[in-house]
Design an enzyme around this catalytic site. Structure first.
Site: not given
Length: 539
Positions: A169, A172-173, A187, A324
């Site tokens: 969310s 991105q990697v 990242k 998380d």
């Protein structure tokens, strides 16, 4: 008539809110030092708010219209309600993806709330929110890297794959190689996050407060407050890097017996900023990919035990908890430097990713939370009530709190059977709890309002771990509850010894340790007998 009124209210809310936000955004542009960013807010806030309001009104209308006149408890109403739940879950899913950013975080959170929302929402949002996140273009990625490190990716890295291997969310990697040939994961924060975070907070805040005004029992302002505090930290990747190092340091110092079995990627500090994080690249199977784990020669039940052990140590001993732990953030690989056993099996190592969201539990909260879980494992009704009250549930909602933590009805929570907390895959208790959720929605909302926010994050962590455990074993496991019972009991004993160092206290602690070992041994014997009985029944 009521439906038309609700529909008109939804449309009126959209128009009034848009006008208010447009006026506020206009004033922001006039005063802003960065008119371009302010202009993005000016366009983003009204669009999001209209979208939110229309979706909310559409869902309300669907429920009111579709269920109108149907008899409570009838087969027809049950069938129609299931269909409305599915339609509404898909509308909410579409809204989250269209708005992106923080809305996807919200969708992920709702997808973990088994105890509160209908199963149709849980299954729909859980299946999509982790796998269909937005992707920034390569040009946008280059802009971020150039702004953060001063050069384009091809100047900073010897190799840089423009196609991301994962997208979440907030970021991105990408896979890359450093100048000296080290394979790394880079990242990169989505460019729109900085621009829209304020807009997202504004719209979510307004919607939640407005709904609460119309429906006082729907009080989720605590969720907005929590996001306001946690999202800025998650958007600072240097905080994430520090969290990952602190996590491993806690295992080395406070849980050395499993420190080798828990790992976090090494951070390349010279290639990291608040919006860019370069880490050691990790190979491994996702924790919910049972077949991939088995191909590595690792038993899923061993992974389930390791996950339970690692997070129990964090919650009850370290007081510094990764909040998380969904499947996308947990990888499994064979423990380095170990060989296969005679049977071809290998020990697992848990790799924890995405360290952006952590919570610290103060000494008393951690001790009370550990004491509560100890009481839950050993079905001690008096201690359950006492520690639920200490954590803020109150004399009236302690049973509800225990039920949310365990996903078991109260009669099961206090059942002396050794496997009283185990949820079997064909168990009807989940449906029973879903029924309670619909009947006692105001009480659940009140409970969530009362509890400290750190405990609400523990609930989220608990929900994630339950989902991971279920994917590994297709049901909960008595063995994992034994681990939780052992670690929480050790934490309670440790807390007692720290609070009082007298000889009498030392003797009490010593007796507590002996009693704990006896109780755990008895539960282990019961577990073996249960497994033997199942094996004989299968034969």
């Amino acid at each position: 008539m009521a439906t038309r009124a609700l529909w008109r209210t939804g449309k009126k809310l959209a128009l009034v809110s848009t006008a208010l936000c447009a006026g506020g955004a206009g004033a922001t542009i006039a005063k802003s030092d960065d008119p371009a960013t302010a202009l993005k807010l000016f366009t983003a806030v009204p669009v999001r708010l209209v979208r939110d309001s229309i979706t909310a009104a559409s869902i309300v209308f669907d429920y009111e219209y579709s269920l109108w006149g149907l008899d409570e408890g009838s087969v027809e109403k049950s069938k129609v309600k299931h269909e409305v739940h599915l339609r509404s879950a898909r509308k909410l899913e579409e809204l989250c993806f269209r708005n992106g950013g923080i809305y996807i975080k919200l969708g992920q959170h709702v997808g973990q709330m088994d105890y509160l929302v209908p199963q149709e929402y849980v299954e729909t949002l859980r299946a999509s929110m982790l796998n269909r996140c937005p992707v920034s273009s390569y040009d946008q990625v280059c802009q971020v890297i150039k702004k953060e490190l001063g050069e384009s990716p091809d100047k900073i890295f010897s190799e840089f794959d423009p196609t991301p291997i994962a997208s979440a969310s907030l970021a991105q990697v990408h896979v890359a190689r450093t100048i000296d040939g080290q394979k790394v994961a880079v990242k990169v924060q989505h460019t729109h996050m900085t621009d829209t975070a304020a807009a997202d907070h504004a719209t979510v805040d307004m919607i939640v407060n407005t709904i609460h005004r119309f429906f006082p029992s729907f009080d989720y302002r605590w969720l907005v407050d929590e996001m306001r505090e946690s999202v800025p930290k998650e958007l600072d990747f240097l905080v994430e890097a520090q969290n990952s190092e602190k996590c491993l340091d806690n295992f080395r110092k406070q849980s050395p017996h499993i420190a080798d079995y828990v790992y976090a990627p090494k951070v390349y500090w010279n290639l990291s900023t608040s919006k860019l994080l370069t880490m050691e690249f990790m190979d491994g199977a996702h924790v919910n990919d049972v077949k991939a784990i088995q191909r590595l020669g690792i038993q899923p039940k061993e992974v389930a035990k390791l996950v339970s052990q690692a997070f129990a140590e964090m919650m009850f001993k370290h007081g510094f908890v990764h909040c998380d732990p969904h499947a996308a953030n947990l990888l499994v690989r064979p423990l380095p430097s170990t060989k296969r056993s005679i049977l071809g099996k290998r020990k697992p190592q848990l790799i924890i990713l995405d360290h952006g969201l952590y919570k610290e539990l103060d000494f008393h909260t951690r001790a009370n939370y550990a004491a509560l879980w100890k009481a839950l494992i050993f079905a001690d009704a008096t201690a359950i009530k006492e520690n639920c009250v200490k954590l803020g549930a109150g004399e009236d909602l302690y049973a509800l709190f225990a039920g949310i933590l365990t996903m078991r009805p109260w009669n099961k929570v206090v059942d002396p059977s050794v496997d009283h907390l185990v949820i079997k895959s064909n168990d009807g208790d989940r449906s029973e709890l879903q029924m309670y959720a619909s009947q006692y929605f105001p009480q659940i909302s009140e409970l969530l309002r009362r509890l400290p926010r750190v405990i609400l994050l523990m609930l989220k962590t608990n929900d994630c771990l339950r989902a991971v455990n279920s994917s590994l074993l297709q049901a909960s496991s008595l063995q994992t509850f034994l681990i939780i019972g052992k670690v929480s009991s050790e934490a309670v004993i440790e807390a007692k010894s720290l609070q009082n160092k007298s000889l009498l206290c030392w003797l009490n602690v010593f007796l507590d340790e002996i009693l704990l070992e006896v109780r755990l041994f008895g539960m282990q014997i019961a577990l073996w007998l249960l497994q033997l009985r199942k094996s004989l029944a299968w034969r």
